[in-house]
Scaffold this active site. Structure first.
Site, mmCIF file in Angstrom:
data_model
loop_
_atom_site.group_PDB
_atom_site.id
_atom_site.type_symbol
_atom_site.label_atom_id
_atom_site.label_comp_id
_atom_site.label_asym_id
_atom_site.label_seq_id
_atom_site.Cartn_x
_atom_site.Cartn_y
_atom_site.Cartn_z
ATOM 1 N N GLU A 239 0.928 -1.271 0.021
ATOM 2 C CA GLU A 239 -0.011 0.067 0.155
ATOM 3 C C GLU A 239 0.798 1.222 0.099
ATOM 4 O OE1 GLU A 239 -4.196 -1.133 1.757
ATOM 5 O OE2 GLU A 239 -2.800 -0.492 3.260
ATOM 6 N N GLU A 322 -6.960 -7.697 -0.715
ATOM 7 C CA GLU A 322 -7.319 -7.413 0.721
ATOM 8 C C GLU A 322 -9.006 -7.128 0.748
ATOM 9 O OE1 GLU A 322 -5.310 -4.509 3.450
ATOM 10 O OE2 GLU A 322 -3.321 -5.617 3.058
#
Length: 745
Positions: A239, A322
């Site tokens: 991320e 995710e």
């Protein structure tokens, strides 16, 4: 004349004057030029001139041939690919061995599950309907100290997954987040001078990353799917688009990964499904795949359309790396829970648009020891440490439970994408309610400091220094100095910056035994999230008295701009705005409490060293009448005499305050029932033994007046009042996942 057994073929029309030498074995041709092109990273340099052998003896010819063969064998990575095992991307589809493949994955961290339960949890994942497991690889787990690397735990996990016919998506970092201490970075990075610019192309930082990967990636190569192993994809960073935009950093990581792994594995990034995140965090390269994550229940089709803009044409199979099945919990918050049917409906929507998925988490596990991380709010002082449990409200519970609604609902959705019936879950490991264990106070932390401190005599510095500077990764640190000449009643003690919680004591004895707990007066607590000064009384406000400050590391920040989070006292300690100088620091990592054996502690108690802290009378039979504030160890014995042997259990610390618990020397993690919501600590059966099991608790504030704990057969998350009286809730500003950043959420 050419080396024996070799024949020459023309170099063709390439115009470089190179020759191809053909070995009459292995049934393939080796082009020197092609070999150099593919394998120059191994340092092999081959002359473009034909071999000149007129002066060579047969021995020289043989030696040359052997040397060349050794170099070829050393560097023939691309030649060793098993063409029967391929995992590729084409036509916006994952292809496993040439056939379309949908990733039905789930996150399970090997470092949050006892190794003896790995197989149990992975089999439960298969019964849920998963064919793939995703996991981080935390650098700090495998290299807790510089040059002390051990990858055996990772290797064993990969071997087991392969044995169970599960594929692996490996998130190699070097930053991983994951609500794990320091986002997976080793604490010793914080001691480097000048300070490292983490997650950037800072040359000093990259040099250390390269050194770590020089060990990690050659190990991973052996487990690649193309080599017959389980690893189909490797994630670079994590991320990153939510943190920075240093493309040189990301490109360096990709280059290093390709150097070690070749082109026969998919490298990928994961970022929130927003334009800003993907622009910052994706690599914009045809050989690095960009995956996305987004809020559970949001429109997956829109997210996957955006994802396609950041992948090469035909290289964007839709994947949510995710898919949040639950959420994390900080101390002082209500336990995070999400709706089972709503989560299942969102999963069905995602799979319905031909998406692949990784459930985060499929099984959360436990932050044993000091491994849990922390988050922050608007600034570094808005500190939000994570609880010890990482249950995450996942479909497979912290202790392996699969009887909940969420497991059943998600399994029903996933089963539709399997041609045959899903395998049953294995029987749940036995659990037992062992009942009450009586504990005895056996030592103040001050009275056994020489046993706990590393080194025992402490370390002298002009001003307090943070624990990483002293080669300490976790635990506590005790700072000791002398009150200066201008000390007077009413003087104010303050700390410019403390990470994370400090307990202040003054000794009324100036002699060598000043530190003994008999002589200490508790002054108060200073906390990172509610800093305040403490006033000295007429008793404690005298020059020459010893001052002691015990600081607790409650977990390093694992996400966001304040990730550079050294622990202890990072600046001056002030008395009436003037710094107190000449400090001795005692690192207390609590990495080995076997030095505090029951026999030793009982002997010390018999010597009368642990009677009281002045102003807070300590009587083991009337604790309710005291205001005990001395960090002390309590010990008891859990007897297991069942013929069935040890079983899973849960240590209830209700009516205790704050501290750390150990079973048979193993650190179960932090407890803070006063703050909540977690009341119990999970004890897996592999940590127990038949017979006597030693339970040790370090209580920092005030023990249970009854001096007991209970061993239950289920977890309890009903402690605390969640009103923010001890630490602000910050309006539920938790770790912000990538999909929220740059979306104004």
């Amino acid at each position: 004349m050419y080396p024996h057994g070799m024949t020459k073929r023309g170099a063709g029309s390439g115009g470089r004057g190179l020759s191809v030498y053909v070995f009459p074995f292995d049934s393939f041709l080796i082009s020197v030029f092609e070999f150099w092109t593919v394998h120059n990273e191994n340092g092999l340099v081959i002359s473009s001139s034909p071999f000149r052998c007129t002066a060579m003896t047969r021995v020289s010819n043989l030696m040359l041939l052997i040397s060349l063969l050794l170099l070829i064998l050393k560097g023939r990575r691309a030649l060793c690919i098993n063409t029967q095992h391929t995992f590729l991307i084409a036509n916006d589809t994952f292809l496993k061995d040439g056939k379309p493949f949908r990733i039905l994955g789930g996150e399970i961290h090997y470092f949050r599950v006892p190794a003896m339960y790995w197989e149990d949890r992975l089999l439960r994942a298969k019964s849920l309907g998963l064919n793939t497991v995703q996991t981080y690889v935390p650098w700090n787990l495998h290299e807790p100290e510089p040059d002390q690397l051990d990858l055996s735990e990772l290797e064993n996990y990969l071997k087991l997954a392969h044995k169970l016919d599960l594929l692996i998506m490996l998130r190699i970092g070097p930053y991983v987040c994951g609500e794990w201490d320091f986002g997976g970075f080793p604490a010793w990075l914080l001691a480097k001078q000048p300070p490292l610019r983490l997650r950037t192309s800072d040359a000093s930082f990259l040099e250390l990353v390269d050194k770590w990967w020089d060990t990690l990636l050659p190990t991973v190569v052996r487990f690649l799917y193309s080599r017959g192993g389980p690893v189909i994809m490797l994630q670079v960073e994590n991320e990153y688009g939510s943190f920075g935009d240093d493309k040189l950093y990301l490109q360096h990581l990709v280059a290093q990964a390709r150097y070690h792994l070749g082109d026969d594995v998919i490298l990928y990034t994961t970022d929130g499904a927003s334009k800003g995140n993907l622009e910052n965090g994706s690599i914009n390269s045809s050989n690095v795949y960009a995956a996305v994550d987004f809020a559970t229940g949001s429109d997956p089709a829109s997210a996957f359309l955006l994802q396609k803009l950041y992948n090469a044409p035909g290289k964007s199979p839709p994947l949510s790396a995710e898919f949040y099945t639950g959420w994390l919990t900080h101390w002082g918050e209500r336990l995070a829970k999400t709706d089972a049917e709503g989560t299942a409906s969102a999963l069905a929507d995602l799979l319905g648009v031909n998406g692949s998925v990784v459930l985060y988490m499929a099984h959360g596990g436990t932050n044993f020891g000091f491994s849990s991380g922390a988050n922050t709010g608007g600034d570094s002082s808005e500190f939000q440490p994570d609880i010890t449990s990482y249950d995450y409200d996942a479909p497979i519970g912290e202790a392996g439970d699969v009887s909940g609604e969420k497991f059943q609902a998600l399994q029903k959705v996933l089963a539709q994408y399997h041609k045959s019936a899903l395998p049953p879950s294995p029987p749940l490991p036995p659990r037992r309610q062992y009942g009450t264990v009586e504990l005895t106070m056996v030592a103040s932390i001050f009275d056994v400091l020489e046993l706990l401190s590393k080194p025992s005599q402490g370390i002298q510095n002009e001003i307090p220094v943070y624990m990483e500077y002293l080669n300490q990764a976790s635990g506590f640190i005790l700072y000791q100095s002398v009150l200066p000449l201008h000390t007077k009643p009413g003087s104010q003690i303050s700390v410019v910056e403390v990470h994370d919680r400090a307990q202040v004591y003054i000794s009324l004895d100036e002699t060598v035994s000043a530190r003994k707990s008999d002589n200490l007066v508790f002054v108060g607590v200073m906390e990172r999230w509610s800093m305040k000064s403490l006033a000295l009384s007429s008793t404690t406000g005298k020059p020459g008295l010893q001052i002691y400050i015990l600081v607790e590391n409650m977990g390093r920040v694992n996400y966001g701009e304040y990730i550079f989070d050294p622990k202890g006292i990072n600046c001056s300690v002030l008395l009436d705005e003037f710094p107190i100088l000449n400090w001795r620091a005692h690192p207390i990592p609590l990495s080995d409490i076997t030095v505090l054996s029951a026999d030793f502690l009982q002997l010390q108690q018999q010597k009368g060293l642990h009677r009281r802290i002045i102003g807070n009378q300590m009587n083991l039979t009337t604790l309710s009448d005291s205001d005990f504030r001395g960090p002390s160890f309590f010990q008891g014995t859990l007897k297991i005499d069942s013929a069935d042997g040890p079983a899973d259990t849960f240590l209830s610390l209700r009516h205790w305050t704050k501290g750390v618990a150990f079973i048979n020397g193993y650190n179960l993690g932090r407890f803070w029932p006063l703050r909540g919501p977690q009341c119990t600590l999970y004890i897996p059966a592999p940590l127990l033994k038949y017979g006597d099991n030693e339970l040790v608790i370090l209580e920092l504030d005030r023990p249970n007046p009854d001096g007991i704990v209970e061993l239950l057969d289920k977890g309890d998350f009903t402690c605390g009042n969640h009103t923010g009286t001890h630490m602000p809730l910050l309006s539920n500003k938790r770790r912000t996942p990538g999909w929220m950043v740059n979306n104004g959420l």
